[in-house]
Design an enzyme around this catalytic site. Structure first.
Site, PDB file in Angstrom:
ATOM      1  N   TYR A   1       0.836  -1.197   0.000  1.00 12.79           N
ATOM      2  CA  TYR A   1       0.000   0.000   0.000  1.00 12.79           C
ATOM      3  C   TYR A   1       0.870   1.246   0.000  1.00 12.79           C
ATOM      4  O   TYR A   1       2.012   1.227   0.482  1.00 12.79           O
ATOM      5  CB  TYR A   1      -0.921   0.022   1.214  1.00 12.79           C
ATOM      6  CG  TYR A   1      -1.983  -1.052   1.222  1.00 12.79           C
ATOM      7  CD1 TYR A   1      -2.845  -1.230   0.140  1.00 12.79           C
ATOM      8  CD2 TYR A   1      -2.142  -1.888   2.320  1.00 12.79           C
ATOM      9  CE1 TYR A   1      -3.829  -2.197   0.161  1.00 12.79           C
ATOM     10  CE2 TYR A   1      -3.134  -2.866   2.356  1.00 12.79           C
ATOM     11  CZ  TYR A   1      -3.968  -3.018   1.269  1.00 12.79           C
ATOM     12  OH  TYR A   1      -4.943  -3.988   1.290  1.00 12.79           O
ATOM     13  N   GLU A   2       0.309   2.348  -0.471  1.00 22.48           N
ATOM     14  CA  GLU A   2       1.098   3.566  -0.674  1.00 22.48           C
ATOM     15  C   GLU A   2       1.629   4.172   0.618  1.00 22.48           C
ATOM     16  O   GLU A   2       2.573   4.974   0.586  1.00 22.48           O
ATOM     17  CB  GLU A   2       0.267   4.609  -1.422  1.00 22.48           C
ATOM     18  CG  GLU A   2      -0.937   5.096  -0.656  1.00 22.48           C
ATOM     19  CD  GLU A   2      -1.907   5.885  -1.530  1.00 22.48           C
ATOM     20  OE1 GLU A   2      -2.105   7.061  -1.228  1.00 22.48           O
ATOM     21  OE2 GLU A   2      -2.455   5.321  -2.484  1.00 22.48           O
ATOM     22  N   ASN A   3       1.039   3.825   1.763  1.00 21.96           N
ATOM     23  CA  ASN A   3       1.538   4.388   3.022  1.00 21.96           C
ATOM     24  C   ASN A   3       2.658   3.552   3.627  1.00 21.96           C
ATOM     25  O   ASN A   3       3.153   3.870   4.712  1.00 21.96           O
ATOM     26  CB  ASN A   3       0.399   4.523   4.030  1.00 21.96           C
ATOM     27  CG  ASN A   3      -0.137   3.178   4.481  1.00 21.96           C
ATOM     28  OD1 ASN A   3       0.044   2.169   3.789  1.00 21.96           O
ATOM     29  ND2 ASN A   3      -0.787   3.139   5.622  1.00 21.96           N
TER      30      ASN A   3
END
Length: 261
Positions: free
Chosen positions: A50-52
């Site tokens: 995920y992007e985080n």
């Protein structure tokens, strides 16, 4: 069990593109749901980034409402940050497939999540990139997901390019120096599966049962081409439909607004 809806067919068709053991960079919303369906049906060993910076290698007990929902971090292998996710994983080529929701997408796979109408005086201001620019710029095997079959979602050219596809055509993306293997490869929506030709233009590759060529053409803002050997996708099996509906119920309980609602 009942017949599958067009939205359920879309989710299952998308999930089938996911290969067991692959490393996926997964964007917000329906791509997250697709990966859960795929993991339960045929791809238990996928790794989801995920992007985080959360890296997930198992089905989380609670459906995350977004990539930044810390329920996704439960038993995660890694909890890092956006720079690690976008550049150590995505930019470094450690991801085999990139999944991005495409609310508004044009004939060359350019995605607009910024503004409808002129940027400075828009009719509608949209949420923005949220990492979509990097996913579309750097991600390999870019897989676009749209729950819409409305003509407004598929203009000839988007008003604003948030996430670059092939820009004005594949040659333009190549000329600007984007890495080989990046750029949109496939789009799935309630009508079927669409691919991108040698010139970078989207075309119909396989349609869901009951969807005809004229319905497809009426849903796009340009005279979209349909492959001569365009296949009819199979109906979902009872197991596929059961798992998908369980995950949709889970999504609804987590405040997802489903298309038919």
């Amino acid at each position: 069990m009942g017949n599958a809806s067009s939205f359920e067919r879309m989710l299952i068709t998308g999930a089938k593109r996911i290969v067991d053991g692959a490393v996926l960079f997964v964007g917000f919303h329906w791509p997250m749901l697709m990966t859960r369906v795929a993991r339960r049906l045929h791809a238990p060993s996928i790794v989801v980034v995920y992007e985080n910076g959360i890296v997930e290698d198992r089905l989380t007990p609670i459906f995350p409402t977004s990539p930044c929902d810390l329920t996704a971090a439960e038993q995660a292998t890694t909890c890092a940050g956006s720079l690690e996710a976008l550049y150590m994983w995505l930019g470094a080529g450690r991801v085999q497939m990139t999944m991005l929701e495409a609310a508004i997408v044009d004939r060359f796979g350019n995605v607009n999540t910024t503004a409808v109408g002129p940027y400075l005086h828009p009719k509608v201001r949209l949420p923005g990139s949220g990492g979509g620019t990097e996913l579309a710029s750097l991600g390999r095997d870019l897989f676009l997901v749209s729950a819409s079959s409305n003509r407004r979602s598929y203009p000839d050219r988007v008003d604003y390019i948030t996430s670059p596809g092939y820009l004005g055509g594949r040659a333009e993306r190549d000329r600007l120096g984007y890495k080989p293997g990046t750029g949109p490869q496939t789009l799935v929506n309630p009508l079927g599966l669409f691919r991108f030709g040698d010139d970078g233009e989207m075309y119909g590759a396989a349609l869901h049962p009951g969807v005809g060529a004229e319905q497809v053409r009426a849903s796009f803002g340009w005279p979209i081409k349909i492959a001569n050997n365009c296949a009819v996708l199979p109906e979902p099996t009872a197991e596929e439909l059961s798992v998908t509906r369980e995950e949709l119920a889970h999504a609804r309980a987590r405040s997802y607004l489903l298309p038919q609602e």
